[in-house]
Design an enzyme around this catalytic site. Sequence first.
Site: not given
Ligand code: NAD
Ligand code: UFG
Length: 339
Positions: A31-32, A35, A124-125, A149, A153, A178, A199, A231, A295
């Site tokens: 991990d770098n 985040n 991702s969905a 973004y 994916k 999801f 989120n 969702r 959205d």
């Molecule tokens: P996160 O940001 O908490 O974790 C991602 C990690 O990757 C972080 O620790 C960050 O430091 C590291 N990173 C980023 N760029 C890097 C690089 N160049 N080299 C090395 N490390 C790097 O995010 P998360 O919520 O744990 O998501 C993990 C994965 O799942 C991501 O690819 C994200 O796109 C995917 N995903 C997340 C969600 C969600 O809602 N959280 C939904 C669908 C897909």
């Molecule tokens: N929402 C609010 N207020 C907020 C934040 C979110 O009303 O402050 C609502 C959004 O409008 C949405 C729902 O809550 O209706 C969920 O929003 P999130 O941002 O938590 O999630 P999303 O469904 O928009 O997106 C998530 C991930 C993306 C992924 C996507 C589809 O963050 O990475 O699901 O899988 F691409």
Amino acid sequence: MTVLVTGGLGYIGSHTVVELLNSGYEVIVIDNLYNSYPEVEGRIKEITGKDLTFIKCDILDKAALDLVTSKREIDCCIHFAGLKAVGESVQKPLLYYENNITGTINLVNSLTENGCKKIIFSSSATVYGEENDIPYIETMKKGTCSSPYGWTKSMIEQILTDANTADPELSVVLLRYFNPIGAHPSGRIGEDPQGIPNNLMPYISQVAVGRRDHLTIFGNDYKTPDGTCRRDYIHVVDLAEGHVKAVEYAAKNKGTSIFNLGTGTPYSVLEIVNAFEKANGIEVKYEFGARRAGDLPEFWANSDKAKKELGWTAKKNLEDMCRDSWNWQKNNPNGYRED
Ligand code: NAD
Ligand code: UFG
């Protein structure tokens, strides 16, 4: 068996590392820390009582990656590392394409040059886009993504599929998540977004803990039962267990496979707010605001394939998700930062 986890100190990665260690795998995390926080390593060790190897490494640095992959026998890689803020990706598309796509190409080259042929990818969905009917099912054609973004994916899925066509010895598992929420029940690891949360659940938790005044619900005029978006929220520990099943699957199956990881049950924003208040006995102030660009009104998963082929289903319910999110937030009001 050794699993390399990229982005393994992040939100989903850290929960997955816990489940991998508890299932007896050796784990190497890279991990770098863009985040995530170094403290996560110690907390994972504390939860599991097991050791892991953490190497600070950026997947954009191919030489550094090669040092990791050439010096160790890696059986399988779970690839979480990436940038994930939808809105930021609209402002900085090239940053997202470079980090997520170039990083993945470096990783796949480094792994395959050093004998690792099994790759599990965090998709991702969002790749289903706006064209598909709900519930989403893996056999659907992918759609138009609403952000750079999302396109990273979709493109990475294609890159991995093509790499597999060229090298049939590869096992590629594309996991389409999801909406992951919740935290480890210990309250020691969880989601810790920097700045204002994008989120829903982290925003709700930060309102509950007093870091934000109120939640703005983005739109209450959608064609959904209560007018707010719906969702498919999934507990992050269930999601993590899905990755352990995917590692087992990749060990036995070559080729490219896609799995939805969701519960199949949608909840609206208002239902989430109400469930959080009920589960935790705490009020969450909210106001209705304008819709957020990009959205979709509602989507959820058909997860039958994961049940049938991975032997996985989500076990935790909405109450578990709300309770564990709050347990993490109240025990770590400032996340991993100690201020
Ligand atoms: P996160 O940001 O908490 O974790 C991602 C990690 O990757 C972080 O620790 C960050 O430091 C590291 N990173 C980023 N760029 C890097 C690089 N160049 N080299 C090395 N490390 C790097 O995010 P998360 O919520 O744990 O998501 C993990 C994965 O799942 C991501 O690819 C994200 O796109 C995917 N995903 C997340 C969600 C969600 O809602 N959280 C939904 C669908 C897909
Ligand atoms: N929402 C609010 N207020 C907020 C934040 C979110 O009303 O402050 C609502 C959004 O409008 C949405 C729902 O809550 O209706 C969920 O929003 P999130 O941002 O938590 O999630 P999303 O469904 O928009 O997106 C998530 C991930 C993306 C992924 C996507 C589809 O963050 O990475 O699901 O899988 F691409």
